[in-house]
Enzyme design. Sequence first.
Site, short mmCIF file in Angstrom:
data_model
loop_
_atom_site.label_atom_id
_atom_site.label_comp_id
_atom_site.label_asym_id
_atom_site.label_seq_id
_atom_site.Cartn_x
_atom_site.Cartn_y
_atom_site.Cartn_z
N GLY A 6 -9.98 2.31 12.43
CA GLY A 6 -9.32 2.47 13.81
C GLY A 6 -10.36 3.32 14.58
O GLY A 6 -10.41 2.95 15.88
N ILE A 7 -11.16 4.25 14.34
CA ILE A 7 -12.00 5.13 15.25
C ILE A 7 -13.21 4.11 15.42
O ILE A 7 -13.89 4.01 16.38
CB ILE A 7 -12.48 6.27 14.51
CG1 ILE A 7 -10.99 7.36 14.58
CG2 ILE A 7 -13.50 7.11 15.57
CD1 ILE A 7 -11.38 8.68 13.93
N GLY A 8 -13.75 3.70 14.23
CA GLY A 8 -15.09 2.73 14.43
C GLY A 8 -14.92 1.79 15.26
O GLY A 8 -15.85 1.17 15.88
N ARG A 40 -7.19 9.49 19.33
CA ARG A 40 -6.66 9.45 20.77
C ARG A 40 -6.52 10.49 21.37
O ARG A 40 -6.90 10.68 22.57
CB ARG A 40 -5.73 8.35 20.71
CG ARG A 40 -6.22 6.82 20.49
CD ARG A 40 -5.20 5.96 20.14
NE ARG A 40 -4.43 6.46 18.98
CZ ARG A 40 -3.83 5.65 17.99
NH1 ARG A 40 -3.38 4.39 18.50
NH2 ARG A 40 -3.46 5.79 16.68
N ASN A 50 0.99 -1.12 0.01
CA ASN A 50 -0.11 0.02 0.18
C ASN A 50 0.84 1.30 -0.06
O ASN A 50 1.54 1.76 1.16
CB ASN A 50 -0.95 -0.19 1.30
CG ASN A 50 -2.01 1.16 1.31
OD1 ASN A 50 -1.87 1.94 0.39
ND2 ASN A 50 -2.71 1.15 2.35
N ARG A 75 -2.86 -2.21 -3.34
CA ARG A 75 -3.87 -1.23 -3.06
C ARG A 75 -3.83 -0.11 -4.10
O ARG A 75 -2.83 0.63 -4.17
CB ARG A 75 -4.09 -0.63 -1.91
CG ARG A 75 -5.07 0.33 -1.44
CD ARG A 75 -5.17 1.01 -0.20
NE ARG A 75 -6.16 1.70 -0.11
CZ ARG A 75 -6.09 2.87 0.58
NH1 ARG A 75 -5.16 3.53 1.24
NH2 ARG A 75 -7.38 3.57 0.74
N ASN A 92 -12.66 1.39 17.84
CA ASN A 92 -12.22 1.49 19.07
C ASN A 92 -12.78 2.74 19.98
O ASN A 92 -12.62 2.79 21.10
CB ASN A 92 -10.59 1.90 19.00
CG ASN A 92 -9.92 0.67 18.37
OD1 ASN A 92 -9.81 -0.37 19.26
ND2 ASN A 92 -9.40 0.85 17.40
N GLU A 152 -8.51 -4.99 5.10
CA GLU A 152 -8.34 -4.93 3.74
C GLU A 152 -6.95 -5.49 2.99
O GLU A 152 -7.15 -6.02 1.82
CB GLU A 152 -7.92 -3.18 3.42
CG GLU A 152 -9.02 -2.33 3.45
CD GLU A 152 -8.65 -1.02 3.99
OE1 GLU A 152 -8.21 -0.68 5.12
OE2 GLU A 152 -9.22 -0.06 3.11
N HIS A 190 -16.66 3.49 7.60
CA HIS A 190 -15.40 3.40 8.16
C HIS A 190 -14.63 4.75 8.35
O HIS A 190 -14.65 5.41 7.55
CB HIS A 190 -14.86 2.80 6.41
CG HIS A 190 -13.23 2.62 6.48
ND1 HIS A 190 -12.78 1.43 6.37
CD2 HIS A 190 -12.40 3.55 6.76
CE1 HIS A 190 -11.34 1.55 6.54
NE2 HIS A 190 -11.08 2.90 6.67
N LEU A 191 -14.26 4.40 9.57
CA LEU A 191 -13.70 5.61 10.22
C LEU A 191 -12.21 5.29 10.82
O LEU A 191 -12.05 4.90 11.66
CB LEU A 191 -14.64 5.96 11.50
CG LEU A 191 -16.08 6.03 11.33
CD1 LEU A 191 -16.91 6.07 12.69
CD2 LEU A 191 -16.58 7.10 10.43
N HIS A 210 -12.75 3.35 -0.50
CA HIS A 210 -12.56 2.55 0.72
C HIS A 210 -13.50 1.23 0.44
O HIS A 210 -13.98 0.29 1.37
CB HIS A 210 -13.31 2.83 2.12
CG HIS A 210 -12.60 4.07 2.77
ND1 HIS A 210 -12.96 5.22 3.11
CD2 HIS A 210 -11.10 4.07 3.13
CE1 HIS A 210 -12.10 5.61 3.99
NE2 HIS A 210 -11.06 5.37 3.58
N ARG A 248 -9.08 15.95 6.46
CA ARG A 248 -9.98 16.47 5.47
C ARG A 248 -11.16 16.94 5.75
O ARG A 248 -11.81 16.46 6.75
CB ARG A 248 -10.23 15.27 4.54
CG ARG A 248 -9.23 14.89 3.49
CD ARG A 248 -9.28 13.72 2.91
NE ARG A 248 -8.28 12.66 3.33
CZ ARG A 248 -8.45 11.14 2.95
NH1 ARG A 248 -9.52 11.14 2.24
NH2 ARG A 248 -7.65 10.32 3.34
P1 ADP Z 1 -5.97 4.67 8.27
O1 ADP Z 1 -7.11 5.15 7.67
O2 ADP Z 1 -4.47 5.30 8.27
O3 ADP Z 1 -5.61 3.04 8.15
P2 ADP Z 1 -6.90 3.70 11.16
O4 ADP Z 1 -7.91 2.94 10.32
O5 ADP Z 1 -5.62 2.97 11.68
O6 ADP Z 1 -6.39 4.76 9.80
O7 ADP Z 1 -7.49 4.62 12.09
C1 ADP Z 1 -6.69 5.88 12.64
C2 ADP Z 1 -7.70 6.48 13.66
O8 ADP Z 1 -8.00 5.39 14.52
C3 ADP Z 1 -6.91 7.70 14.39
O9 ADP Z 1 -7.67 8.83 14.36
C4 ADP Z 1 -6.73 6.97 15.70
O10 ADP Z 1 -6.58 8.01 16.73
C5 ADP Z 1 -7.99 6.09 15.80
N1 ADP Z 1 -7.84 5.37 16.71
C6 ADP Z 1 -6.89 4.05 17.03
N2 ADP Z 1 -7.21 3.46 18.02
C7 ADP Z 1 -7.81 4.33 18.86
C8 ADP Z 1 -8.65 4.10 20.25
N3 ADP Z 1 -8.17 3.07 21.10
N4 ADP Z 1 -9.43 4.86 20.65
C9 ADP Z 1 -9.74 6.00 19.72
N5 ADP Z 1 -9.31 6.16 18.44
C10 ADP Z 1 -8.50 5.13 18.11
#
Ligand code: ADP
Length: 395
Positions: free
Chosen positions: A328-330, A282, A10, A88, A332, A381, A205-206, A177, A238
């Site tokens: 990552g956000i979705g 985070r 990627n 990708r 966690n 992915e 997808h966040l 995505h 963005r």
């Molecule tokens: P990418 O789009 O680069 O693949 P990711 O899917 O890894 O990114 O998502 C990155 C986002 O996920 C960042 O904003 C990061 O802060 C958030 N994130 C990762 N772990 C956590 C967590 N435990 N709590 C809140 N946000 C998180």
Amino acid sequence: MDHDNTLVLNCGSSSLKFAVLKAASGHSVIQGLAERLNSPQASLTFTIGDQKQTLSIPDHNHQQAIAAVIEVLKQEQLLTTLCGVGHRVVHGGEAFSESLLITSENLEQLTQLNQLAPLHNPVNILGIKAINALLPDLPQVAVFDTAFHHSLPEAAYLYGLPYELYQQHGVRRYGFHGTSYRYVAAEAARRLDKKQDDCHFLIAHLGNGCSACAVRNGKSVDTSMGFTPLEGLTMGTRSGDIDPGLMPFLSERLNLSIQDIMDVLNKQSGLLGLSGISNDMREIQQAAQTGDIRANLAIEVFAFKIARYLGALAVSLPKIDALIFTGGIGENDRLTRAMVLEHLAVLGFTIDGALNQENGDTQGRITTPNSPLALVIPTNEEWMIAQDTQLLTAK
Ligand code: ADP
């Protein structure tokens, strides 16, 4: 020697993510990241088993970083286990509706799409060419972010612009995505024990980039990103949707060129621009907990825009089998999920606080038994790319 591993690449503008995966199981044998390419801080970090290593590779460009990755794979005796390389590729335009076994002819065709995605595709193609030069016998596959959205109906993909702009210049909504949506929709169908073509999902997808998608009978029927990955939700840096009337206003008021304005919209906006702290959720959550007003505001805008889009996407579905959070956000961020579902009370969603805290039960469920279903499903992915690569290289 079994050739059951796939190298997944990627290539981003200044980074390169790689992994060697087993297509059958998704097991990752090695994974890594080359960062800050073309700068004195360029480095390559990779994890194999529980061992993590970092190599400094000052001023390396993408080709040299790929050469460094190949050297690592050689040392780890993985090179000879590869069936192919899966890339990708962000934009497949209207031409490519599925993953593609790369040939010199279609690589030429792919290069012509560079103008549709000047920030992304050229560097993706650079990766393909670098592998061609270094490992000419290894088959390569392009897996497009846009491909899953080929099923969008005209009403969803056309802008309210002169139709000739679409006919003559390809001005339309493409969506991105797609590889993540394809994976998550398949995984959700599996968890619900339903046939994919009988499933209706809303998926958010966040990650750093954020988008949402309506999946009807297993196919994408609407999505929030458009001609480029800038449209739609508020993202890490963005802006997402803005009024195009802002362009001349910003240009005149701040004496900015189009390029300057695009920099603001792509790199200085979203969570970063709103919070003034970071693009990383985070860090924003930490600041919000200490009472930082703009951090709280950034989270509120972020969650509201997600809910507003999900509401709009719902009109493309006959019913909602599940709303799914990923990225990552979705996966966690409990607070974002809770705020989004609260905004969506009109659709009947009621969150289960304890399940949300645990990022879902074994199925991923975060809603109460009487609520429509909301799930947390980690995306993958790379595995999707590995599976497509193995399928196409085995033919
Ligand atoms: P990418 O789009 O680069 O693949 P990711 O899917 O890894 O990114 O998502 C990155 C986002 O996920 C960042 O904003 C990061 O802060 C958030 N994130 C990762 N772990 C956590 C967590 N435990 N709590 C809140 N946000 C998180």
